[in-house]
Design an enzyme around this catalytic site. Structure first.
Site, PDB file in Angstrom:
ATOM      1  N   TRP A 111      -2.282  27.494  50.026  1.00  0.00           N
ATOM      2  CA  TRP A 111      -2.259  26.555  51.152  1.00  0.00           C
ATOM      3  C   TRP A 111      -1.325  25.382  50.869  1.00  0.00           C
ATOM      4  O   TRP A 111      -0.610  24.923  51.750  1.00  0.00           O
ATOM      5  CB  TRP A 111      -3.674  26.065  51.435  1.00  0.00           C
ATOM      6  CG  TRP A 111      -3.771  25.085  52.553  1.00  0.00           C
ATOM      7  CD1 TRP A 111      -3.819  25.379  53.892  1.00  0.00           C
ATOM      8  CD2 TRP A 111      -3.823  23.659  52.458  1.00  0.00           C
ATOM      9  NE1 TRP A 111      -3.901  24.214  54.632  1.00  0.00           N
ATOM     10  CE2 TRP A 111      -3.900  23.153  53.780  1.00  0.00           C
ATOM     11  CE3 TRP A 111      -3.799  22.764  51.406  1.00  0.00           C
ATOM     12  CZ2 TRP A 111      -3.963  21.786  54.049  1.00  0.00           C
ATOM     13  CZ3 TRP A 111      -3.870  21.404  51.664  1.00  0.00           C
ATOM     14  CH2 TRP A 111      -3.943  20.928  52.972  1.00  0.00           C
ATOM     15  N   HIS A 112      -1.324  24.896  49.615  1.00  0.00           N
ATOM     16  CA  HIS A 112      -0.442  23.786  49.274  1.00  0.00           C
ATOM     17  C   HIS A 112       1.019  24.212  49.325  1.00  0.00           C
ATOM     18  O   HIS A 112       1.859  23.510  49.889  1.00  0.00           O
ATOM     19  CB  HIS A 112      -0.769  23.257  47.869  1.00  0.00           C
ATOM     20  CG  HIS A 112      -1.876  22.261  47.856  1.00  0.00           C
ATOM     21  ND1 HIS A 112      -3.199  22.622  47.704  1.00  0.00           N
ATOM     22  CD2 HIS A 112      -1.869  20.910  47.978  1.00  0.00           C
ATOM     23  CE1 HIS A 112      -3.955  21.530  47.732  1.00  0.00           C
ATOM     24  NE2 HIS A 112      -3.179  20.483  47.900  1.00  0.00           N
ATOM     25  N   ASP A 113       1.341  25.334  48.723  1.00  0.00           N
ATOM     26  CA  ASP A 113       2.712  25.828  48.735  1.00  0.00           C
ATOM     27  C   ASP A 113       2.715  27.207  48.105  1.00  0.00           C
ATOM     28  O   ASP A 113       1.961  27.474  47.166  1.00  0.00           O
ATOM     29  CB  ASP A 113       3.659  24.897  47.961  1.00  0.00           C
ATOM     30  CG  ASP A 113       5.110  25.035  48.418  1.00  0.00           C
ATOM     31  OD1 ASP A 113       5.394  25.977  49.182  1.00  0.00           O
ATOM     32  OD2 ASP A 113       5.939  24.208  48.018  1.00  0.00           O
TER      33      ASP A 113
END
Length: 568
Positions: free
Chosen positions: A454-456
């Site tokens: 989700w962050h990257d």
């Protein structure tokens, strides 16, 4: 009240979020107080020694960081190109972090937007009778205009995702299929956006049209995805509750007509018995595009948002004195950030890997203050947007309730860091997967894998997520093994040793993922355990961490004596 007492109130947990004050249940509050040590330890000889150590170590940490990142350091020519003209005492400023630079450069524009939104809301409330209009109607209209200004023609890309998700939630009949498709499409959309998010439409006027103030729409889509999933899962949960009521010979009509929608606390609002008709496309878009929380959060669930919008405004948002103090806390944090960016250029050093010849102490301080700046660069936008939301009458969870340096437990750290996201993950992933049962480790791996993606979509962040879970295991095991000794006098010191080990592991994981990267972290570890100077620093810093941990324990004991236990 004394100056010290006023300062304690200013920095108290309750100042940030009224939902984390003393437990409202008298029995539970007394149980929390009973678990606390009866008397403060700050006046004891032990803690007076600790305070002397604090007075020596903290200034030394700041000085060492400045020595490693300022003009006097031999590596200065390597990273000086990343510095900009500052405003504080003639110093240059390290504005090289792209994420915070975007916020910092657009801060005046954000202030204008906040003012315009609040004024328009007040005028609308005066002009339009409350009986004929819901707050979410205004959010829907303002949100559409806001998205056009923010993303321009790229709004079409967002609407595609939002529409597909809505169709899955509303028109697929089988409950398990809806849940499965919601997650499959949600996670898949992150990969789609990562690889083809900036691919042209292939239509001239769209490809060359207005892209908005924020052309990189995909960067902010991740938060939109959380809202999309929240809507679908809250809707599915509500329909199941109505169906269960029907099977118990209570008609859906009765359930809809007689919901208890007053005086709900945070937990109750998550499953608020909203009329099923409220799960419509207008409220869905109003929630998705809610301007104060759209760019960065904090994250609020659909049920909580709609309850506060259309049913009951919380007392916390009516307390303007409390909101003003919250604003002062925001200004204080922003000033601290400006001071660090003007006097410690650690971000520029880490970007250029300009640490050749630095001592282990200097290298560790570069990493530590990088983590402090990461904490602040997230905290400051979150608090500004939450302040905007409070002015608008919506009280979302506070994202940061502990200083980054006021953590000793990996489990507790994740409860306090990006707290609204943590609550979202627990509600929609961890608990449905079984929570802390016999598959706790597997559930944690799945949770942190999602958090990393989700962050990257980067391998180093996935590695970071798995490292976090590995580092959780010793704490979980040690807690189970040693908790039976909690009444012994030496237990606090044993916990302190364990906490120091925890802090080292958490710092290593976060240095790999967010600060020094693999190369810088390996260099730090090499210097710590392969040089005499490095090992001396490791021992002395571990002693300093032990002192800090004892202070953290005492801060939490003081909270418990007031009936507050936030488990972080």
């Amino acid at each position: 009240m004394s100056v010290l007492g006023q300062m304690r109130n200013f920095f108290a947990l309750e100042t940030l979020d009224t939902s984390i004050g003393p437990n409202t249940n008298p029995t539970k509050r007394q149980a929390i107080i009973k678990r606390a040590s009866p008397h403060s330890r700050w006046s004891t000889l032990e803690f007076k020694i600790y305070m002397v150590i604090f007075a020596i170590v903290i200034p030394l940490m700041v000085k060492t960081t400045m020595d490693a990142s300022n003009e006097t350091n031999p590596n200065y020519p390597i990273f000086s190109r990343l510095l900009s003209q500052g405003w504080m005492l003639g110093r240059k400023v390290d504005n090289s972090d792209q994420q915070y630079r975007f916020f910092r450069n657009n801060f005046p524009l954000l202030c204008l937007l906040i003012t315009a939104h609040v004024v328009m809301r007040r005028l609308t409330n005066l002009i339009v009778p409350k009986s004929s209009s819901k707050r979410s109607y205004f959010d829907f209209a303002f949100g559409i205009v806001f998205l056009i200004g923010a993303h321009g023609v790229n709004l079409l890309r967002i609407l595609v995702h939002v529409s597909i998700n809505y169709a899955i939630g509303k028109y697929v009949k089988d409950r398990r299929t809806v849940i499965g498709l919601t997650w499959i499409y949600g996670v898949s959309s992150l990969f789609v956006n990562h690889y083809v998010g900036q691919v042209p439409f292939g239509i001239g006027f769209l490809d060359h049209g207005f892209k908005g103030i924020i052309a990189r729409w995909d960067v902010f889509y991740n938060l939109t995805l959380l809202r999309m999933i929240s809507f679908n899962l809250d809707y599915i949960e509500r329909t199941k509750a109505i169906q269960d009521s029907a099977t118990e010979k209570e008609t859906p009509e009765k359930q809809i007509q007689e919901p208890k929608l007053k005086d709900l606390d945070y937990r109750a609002r998550l499953t608020a018995p909203l009329p099923i008709s409220e799960y419509n496309v207008l409220n869905y878009i109003a929630y998705i595009s809610y301007a104060p929380l759209f760019i960065a959060g904090p994250i609020i669930t659909f049920n909580d948002y709609l309850y506060q919008s259309n049913y009951e405004q919380l007392e916390s948002v009516k307390n303007y004195k409390r909101t003003f103090i919250y604003f002062l806390r925001f200004l204080f944090c922003m000033f601290v950030m400006e001071f660090l960016l003007h006097f410690t250029y650690v971000v520029a050093v880490s970007k250029t890997k300009a640490w050749e010849g630095d001592t282990p102490f200097q290298l560790s301080m570069l990493g530590f203050f990088n983590l402090i700046i990461i904490w602040l660069k997230l905290l400051i936008p979150w608090r500004l947007f939450r302040f905007w939301s409070l002015l608008d009458g919506i009280d979302p969870p506070e994202n940061m309730i502990r200083c980054m340096a006021n953590n000793y437990s990996a489990l507790a750290f994740w409860r306090a860091w990006h707290r609204s996201y943590n609550k979202w993950v627990i509600r929609y992933i961890y608990i449905p997967m079984g929570g802390g049962g016999k598959y706790r480790i597997i559930n944690s791996l799945l949770v942190f894998s999602f958090v990393a993606i989700w962050h990257d979509i980067e391998l180093k962040l996935l590695m970071w997520g798995w490292l976090i879970v590995i580092f959780l295991m010793p704490e979980i095991i040690a807690t189970l093994v040693f908790k039976r000794f909690s009444e012994n006098w030496w237990f606090r010191y044993l916990c302190g040793v364990g906490a120091v080990i925890n802090i080292w592991m958490m710092m290593i994981a976060n240095l790999v993922g967010f600060c020094l990267g693999k190369d810088g972290t390996l260099k730090l570890l090499h210097d710590l355990f392969n040089t005499v100077e490095g090992f001396e620093f490791f021992v002395l810093s571990s002693i300093a961490l032990f002192v800090g941990v004892q202070a953290m324990f005492e801060f939490r004991e003081a909270e418990k004596r007031k009936g507050i236990d936030v488990r972080c």
